[in-house]
Design an enzyme around this catalytic site. Structure first.
Site, PDB file in Angstrom:
ATOM      1  N   TYR A 149       0.990  -1.659  -0.028  1.00 14.08           N
ATOM      2  CA  TYR A 149       0.025  -0.310  -0.263  1.00 14.08           C
ATOM      3  C   TYR A 149       0.681   1.192   0.497  1.00 14.08           C
ATOM      4  O   TYR A 149       0.257   1.942  -0.948  1.00 14.08           O
ATOM      5  CB  TYR A 149      -0.970  -0.229   1.193  1.00 14.08           C
ATOM      6  CG  TYR A 149      -2.076   1.341   1.276  1.00 14.08           C
ATOM      7  CD1 TYR A 149      -2.463   1.383   0.430  1.00 14.08           C
ATOM      8  CD2 TYR A 149      -1.296   2.174   2.573  1.00 14.08           C
ATOM      9  CE1 TYR A 149      -3.723   2.429   0.547  1.00 14.08           C
ATOM     10  CE2 TYR A 149      -2.781   3.644   2.580  1.00 14.08           C
ATOM     11  CZ  TYR A 149      -3.127   3.498   1.324  1.00 14.08           C
ATOM     12  OH  TYR A 149      -3.791   4.703   1.701  1.00 14.08           O
ATOM     13  N   PRO A 179      -3.234  12.780   2.701  1.00  7.20           N
ATOM     14  CA  PRO A 179      -4.163  12.487   4.606  1.00  7.20           C
ATOM     15  C   PRO A 179      -3.190  11.604   4.741  1.00  7.20           C
ATOM     16  O   PRO A 179      -2.734  10.535   4.847  1.00  7.20           O
ATOM     17  CB  PRO A 179      -5.341  12.602   3.861  1.00  7.20           C
ATOM     18  CG  PRO A 179      -5.699  12.684   2.556  1.00  7.20           C
ATOM     19  CD  PRO A 179      -3.937  12.310   1.411  1.00  7.20           C
TER      20      PRO A 179
END
Length: 248
Positions: A149, A179
């Site tokens: 990821y 974020p």
């Protein structure tokens, strides 16, 4: 202004659609869940013109056909928000599931490329546009059990920088938004529907909300023409780094 948002049916994508509607932007909302697209079109369509496109960003033919299907007066896209993406699983590299890897790389990297390739030529021809890529703090700081990821989001960081190098000369701005801990469906998807495990991710502190990220995107796309907001990292108030969160 015409804005196209991928992954618009939930989380950051939906919050961005709502924020753009308040700016009276015409919206092209994209997603895989047709029922949610219908709901969103009904909700925001009473406020501004909306078109929805149902496709999977991971499938290039679907992306190309969907964007080609836009009416001529909707093809002059001013803003592209590459928000669609996912995290699947949380495990060490040696125990990782290659199917999870494919989901993340195909969605977070190839999907962003496919949609961008379909939209960018028009921006270049018109000599204007703004691309917002949603990365992650994980693209800046690799953490244990999240190697793939993190790698996929590091690719988004690199693509944002490369796009800026290639496209600035054509009057196109590129903004990378990274974020931190945002309370959306993200963890429920990562843990494959295990809502109890997902809820624990956000225990003991106040996480970011999707609206916080939408606010940053609005700030970036509303900046004067002389300003490019190149990169924004947004952490929760109790978060000091990717996995350093001070919980009560």
């Amino acid at each position: 202004m015409i804005a196209l948002i991928t992954g618009a049916t939930s989380g950051i994508g939906r919050a961005t659609a709502e924020a753009f509607a308040d700016l009276d932007y015409r919206l092209i909302l994209c997603g895989r869940r047709q029922d949610r697209l219908v709901e969103l079109e009904q909700e925001l369509g009473a406020q501004i013109p909306v078109i929805t496109l149902n496709f999977d960003v991971r499938i290039r033919d679907e992306v190309e056909q969907a964007i080609d299907s836009l009416p001529d007066d909707w093809k002059a896209i001013d803003i592209l928000v590459n928000n669609a993406g996912n995290a699947h699983g949380l495990s060490s590299i040696q125990n990782g599931d290659p199917d999870d890897w494919d989901q993340m790389i195909d969605g977070n990297v190839q999907g962003l490329l496919y949609v961008s390739k379909a939209v960018i030529p028009g921006m270049v021809a018109r000599k204007r546009g703004h691309i917002v890529n949603i990365s992650s703090i994980a693209g800046k700081e690799t953490y244990a059990n999240g190697a793939v990821y993190c790698a996929s989001k590091a690719a988004v960081e690199a693509l944002s920088a490369g796009m800026r190098l290639d496209l600035t000369q054509h009057g196109i701005k590129v903004t990378n938004v990274a974020p931190g801990a945002v309370e959306t469906e993200f963890s429920a998807v990562r843990f494959k529907g295990d809502t109890q495990r997902a809820a624990k991710v956000y225990e003991g502190f106040t996480p970011l909300q999707a609206e916080d990220i939408a606010d940053a995107i609005v700030y970036a796309v509303s900046a004067p023409s002389r300003v490019t907001i190149a990169d924004i990292t947004i952490l929760a108030g109790a978060q000091a780094a990717a996995t350093t969160i001070y919980r009560k």
